[in-house]
Scaffold this active site. Sequence first.
Site, PDB file in Angstrom:
ATOM      1  N   HIS A 106       0.854  -1.191   0.000  1.00 35.56           N
ATOM      2  CA  HIS A 106       0.000   0.000   0.000  1.00 35.56           C
ATOM      3  C   HIS A 106       0.890   1.241   0.000  1.00 35.56           C
ATOM      4  O   HIS A 106       1.887   1.291   0.712  1.00 35.56           O
ATOM      5  CB  HIS A 106      -0.900   0.012   1.249  1.00 35.56           C
ATOM      6  CG  HIS A 106      -2.028   0.989   1.172  1.00 35.56           C
ATOM      7  ND1 HIS A 106      -1.846   2.356   1.285  1.00 35.56           N
ATOM      8  CD2 HIS A 106      -3.361   0.800   0.987  1.00 35.56           C
ATOM      9  CE1 HIS A 106      -3.024   2.962   1.181  1.00 35.56           C
ATOM     10  NE2 HIS A 106      -3.957   2.046   0.999  1.00 35.56           N
ATOM     11  N   GLY A 195       5.612  22.086  10.484  1.00 36.24           N
ATOM     12  CA  GLY A 195       6.832  21.291  10.561  1.00 36.24           C
ATOM     13  C   GLY A 195       7.886  21.737   9.554  1.00 36.24           C
ATOM     14  O   GLY A 195       7.678  22.681   8.790  1.00 36.24           O
ATOM     15  N   PRO A 196       9.023  21.040   9.538  1.00 40.90           N
ATOM     16  CA  PRO A 196      10.158  21.436   8.698  1.00 40.90           C
ATOM     17  C   PRO A 196      10.000  21.011   7.235  1.00 40.90           C
ATOM     18  O   PRO A 196       9.155  20.171   6.913  1.00 40.90           O
ATOM     19  CB  PRO A 196      11.325  20.677   9.348  1.00 40.90           C
ATOM     20  CG  PRO A 196      10.681  19.427   9.885  1.00 40.90           C
ATOM     21  CD  PRO A 196       9.315  19.840  10.346  1.00 40.90           C
ATOM     22  N   VAL A 199      12.924  16.231   5.625  1.00 43.09           N
ATOM     23  CA  VAL A 199      12.210  15.000   5.975  1.00 43.09           C
ATOM     24  C   VAL A 199      13.142  14.026   6.681  1.00 43.09           C
ATOM     25  O   VAL A 199      14.248  13.746   6.194  1.00 43.09           O
ATOM     26  CB  VAL A 199      11.640  14.313   4.711  1.00 43.09           C
ATOM     27  CG1 VAL A 199      10.812  13.091   5.100  1.00 43.09           C
ATOM     28  CG2 VAL A 199      10.797  15.280   3.902  1.00 43.09           C
ATOM     29  N   SER A 200      12.696  13.503   7.810  1.00 40.86           N
ATOM     30  CA  SER A 200      13.400  12.401   8.462  1.00 40.86           C
ATOM     31  C   SER A 200      13.090  11.116   7.701  1.00 40.86           C
ATOM     32  O   SER A 200      11.921  10.756   7.530  1.00 40.86           O
ATOM     33  CB  SER A 200      12.937  12.268   9.916  1.00 40.86           C
ATOM     34  OG  SER A 200      13.187  10.958  10.408  1.00 40.86           O
ATOM     35  N   ALA A 202      13.393   8.218   8.671  1.00 36.88           N
ATOM     36  CA  ALA A 202      12.797   7.239   9.587  1.00 36.88           C
ATOM     37  C   ALA A 202      11.319   7.514   9.846  1.00 36.88           C
ATOM     38  O   ALA A 202      10.555   6.595  10.156  1.00 36.88           O
ATOM     39  CB  ALA A 202      13.554   7.229  10.908  1.00 36.88           C
ATOM     40  N   GLY A 204       9.267  10.172   7.822  1.00 37.96           N
ATOM     41  CA  GLY A 204       8.523  10.559   6.638  1.00 37.96           C
ATOM     42  C   GLY A 204       7.632  11.767   6.847  1.00 37.96           C
ATOM     43  O   GLY A 204       7.937  12.660   7.638  1.00 37.96           O
TER      44      GLY A 204
END
Length: 317
Positions: A106, A195-196, A199-200, A202, A204
């Site tokens: 998915h 938010g920033p 992207v992390s 880990a 997303g």
Amino acid sequence: MDLNPGCKDKKSIKQSMLLCCKLYISESRNHTALDSIERAARLDGETVIVNKFQDRAYNRIGYTLVSYIVHDSTGNIIYSPLQQTLLSMVEAAYEAINLELHHGAHPRLGVVDDIVFHPLARASLEEAAWFAKMAAADIGNKFQVPVFLYDAAHPMGKPLDIIRRELGYYRPNFMGNQWSGWDMPEVLSEKPDEGPTMVSRARGIVMIGARPWVSMYNIPIVSTDISAARRIARTVSARGGGLPTVQTLGLFHGEDSTEIACMLLEPNRIGADRVQNQVEMLAAQEGLDVEKGYFTDFSPEMIIEKYLKLISGAESH
């Protein structure tokens, strides 16, 4: 059931102004992670999980949460217990799940992939949107993840599917029909609503929205021909010139089947039976058999009924 919003006692509040939140997390195989998330949900007994839908092939789980909304004497929103429950579950998900290690059939853009608020009983869509925006600010700031707002929570009402398309949500990155790890740019070209822009890998990205009730209805196809499933999905969808207010995905589902995953944006206008009939007709033209579809959640009426039963049971102990 008394749904009079003028009642001031706590029981009436719990029955009259209800908020539903659907939380979709990219995990269904790691039971330790899911146990941690569900423990976080139980910290506050004022919010109830009325449904949980797991799909191992998709490696995805959906939680349906319900609680009440409290207003002050002038009618302004004060809070809902759902706010803190949601934050606790999101925190537990980020602590337990790493998107780089995730694999499933998915599409997804984040560990916490989608959060949608629906008004129930006498609550309004504007109230649901207010909570969506508060959740977006809390999650974006506390966990430093990019958050994109959609539908009634977005300043211009931007639809979820358009935002997802812009971010590459629908493009498989593994074997042509799977999503694995994170392979997108770590700096977003589109500025998120909260938010920033970084992207992390880990964690997303998160989508958070508010909308009237939608139904999720999946129809199994007895075939592994993903191209045929995608053709059927596109033809039946509004985007492909098919049924209005119906969005679809043709997805690989397990070792021996595919599935048409349907989002019915106005289920009282175009319902599951009509979609089922259309898919069966199109599949027959492809020489494929179709199984009876299934909903992934209860109706709004059943959700309210289950919520009231669960809270009355908790209060009697």
